[in-house]
Design a protein around this motif. Structure first.
Motif, mmCIF file in Angstrom:
data_model
loop_
_atom_site.group_PDB
_atom_site.id
_atom_site.type_symbol
_atom_site.label_atom_id
_atom_site.label_comp_id
_atom_site.label_asym_id
_atom_site.label_seq_id
_atom_site.Cartn_x
_atom_site.Cartn_y
_atom_site.Cartn_z
ATOM 1 N N LEU A 1 0.823 -1.208 0.000
ATOM 2 C CA LEU A 1 0.000 0.000 0.000
ATOM 3 C C LEU A 1 0.860 1.262 0.000
ATOM 4 N N LEU A 2 1.953 1.237 0.752
ATOM 5 C CA LEU A 2 2.806 2.436 0.822
ATOM 6 C C LEU A 2 3.615 2.652 -0.454
ATOM 7 N N GLN A 3 3.690 1.628 -1.307
ATOM 8 C CA GLN A 3 4.318 1.786 -2.622
ATOM 9 C C GLN A 3 3.332 2.366 -3.640
ATOM 10 N N SER A 4 2.068 2.464 -3.256
ATOM 11 C CA SER A 4 1.012 2.838 -4.202
ATOM 12 C C SER A 4 0.733 4.338 -4.169
ATOM 13 N N ALA A 5 0.477 4.897 -5.316
ATOM 14 C CA ALA A 5 -0.040 6.268 -5.455
ATOM 15 C C ALA A 5 0.777 7.273 -4.641
ATOM 16 N N SER A 6 0.088 8.200 -3.935
ATOM 17 C CA SER A 6 0.755 9.260 -3.162
ATOM 18 C C SER A 6 0.072 9.346 -1.801
ATOM 19 N N PRO A 7 0.681 10.012 -0.805
ATOM 20 C CA PRO A 7 0.026 10.113 0.514
ATOM 21 C C PRO A 7 -1.370 10.710 0.420
ATOM 22 N N GLN A 8 -1.558 11.751 -0.397
ATOM 23 C CA GLN A 8 -2.882 12.382 -0.499
ATOM 24 C C GLN A 8 -3.919 11.385 -1.006
#
Ligand SMILES: Cc1cc2nc3c(=O)[nH]c(=O)nc-3n(C[C@H](O)[C@H](O)[C@H](O)COP(=O)(O)OP(=O)(O)OC[C@H]3O[C@@H](n4cnc5c(N)ncnc54)[C@H](O)[C@@H]3O)c2cc1C
Ligand code: SF4
Length: 165
Positions: free
Chosen positions: A94-101
Motif C-alpha cells: 500500500l505504501l508503494q502505491s499512489a501518493s500520501p494524499q
C-alpha cells in the motif's frame, strides 16, 4: 463529463438494492479511479451511490487472520499496528502505491476494483475489447510494456493494476 445524480447511503441494503435496480448506478468510495474514468468519457454512471457512510471501515484483528473493511483507507490499513506487525507485505504494497494524499482517501475495496491501467482502455479514441467487447485490442500490437508476458488472453493482455492485489 456527463451529468449524474448523487446519493449518500447509510444502509448496505439500500446501497445494494439501488445498484441492482439501476444498471447505470455505480458505487463511489474514494473516487480516485472512478472520477477520472468518468471525466475521460471511459465510464458513465447516471447515479453515484456514495458508500463512505457505511460501517465498513473497521480493521478487525482475529487469531490467524485479519478482516479489512472495504472502505478502509489505504493509509489507515498501511499504518495499522497489527498489519505492520503480522502482514508487513500488505503495508509495504500500500505504501508503494499512489501518493500520501491519494492513500488518505482511496479505499482498499476501490483499490481491488479499480480498472486496468492500459493507456488504450483509458482513451476512448482507441479500440479496446475491455471497453467494447469484440472491437479489438490496441495493446497487442501497440504499446504494451506494462502488460502480461505469460498467460495473457488473446483478447486482452492487461494485468491487474492494484499493487495490493
Ligand atoms: C494519480 C494516481 C496514482 C495511482 N497510483 C496507484 C498505484 O500506484 N497503485 C495502485 O494500486 N493504484 C493506484 N491508483 C489507483 C486508485 O486510485 C487506487 O487503487 C484506489 O485505491 C482506488 O480506491 P477508491 O476508493 O478511490 O476507488 P473508487 O474510484 O471510488 O472506485 C473504484 C471502483 O471500485 C468500485 N467500488 C469501490 N468501492 C466498492 C465497494 N466497497 N464495493 C463495490 N464496488 C466498489 C467503484 O464503483 C469503482 O468502479 C492511482 C490513482 C491515481 C489517480
Ligand atoms: S490490453 Fe487490449 S483489451 Fe485489454 S485493456 Fe488494453 S487495449 Fe483493452
Amino acid at each position: 463529463m456527463q451529468p449524474f445524480s448523487y446519493a449518500k447511503v447509510t444502509s448496505e441494503q439500500v446501497a445494494i438494492a439501488t445498484v441492482e435496480q439501476d444498471k447505470t448506478a455505480a458505487f463511489i468510495a474514494g473516487g480516485t479511479d472512478l472520477l477520472g474514468l468518468m471525466k475521460d468519457g471511459v465510464q458513465t454512471a447516471n447515479i453515484l451511490i456514495d458508500i463512505n457512510s457505511l460501517p465498513l471501515a473497521d480493521i478487525e484483528s482475529q487469531p490467524q487472520r485479519i478482516r479489512i473493511g472495504a472502505i478502509s483507507r489505504m493509509s489507515d490499513v498501511a499504518f495499522h499496528p497489527k498489519i505492520q506487525e503480522c502482514y508487513p507485505v500488505i503495508s509495504q504494497a500500500l505504501l508503494q502505491s499512489a501518493s500520501p494524499q491519494l492513500r488518505n482517501i482511496a479505499t482498499v475495496g476501490g483499490n481491488l476494483l479499480q480498472r486496468v491501467r492500459c493507456a488504450y482502455f483509458r482513451d476512448p479514441v482507441f479500440p479496446c475489447n475491455k471497453r467494447i467487447p469484440g472491437i479489438g485490442c490496441s495493446a497487442i500490437t501497440g504499446y504494451n510494456r506494462m502488460h502480461a508476458i505469460f498467460a495473457a488472453s488473446e483478447h486482452c493482455i492487461a494485468v491487474h493494476p492494484s499493487d495490493l492485489a
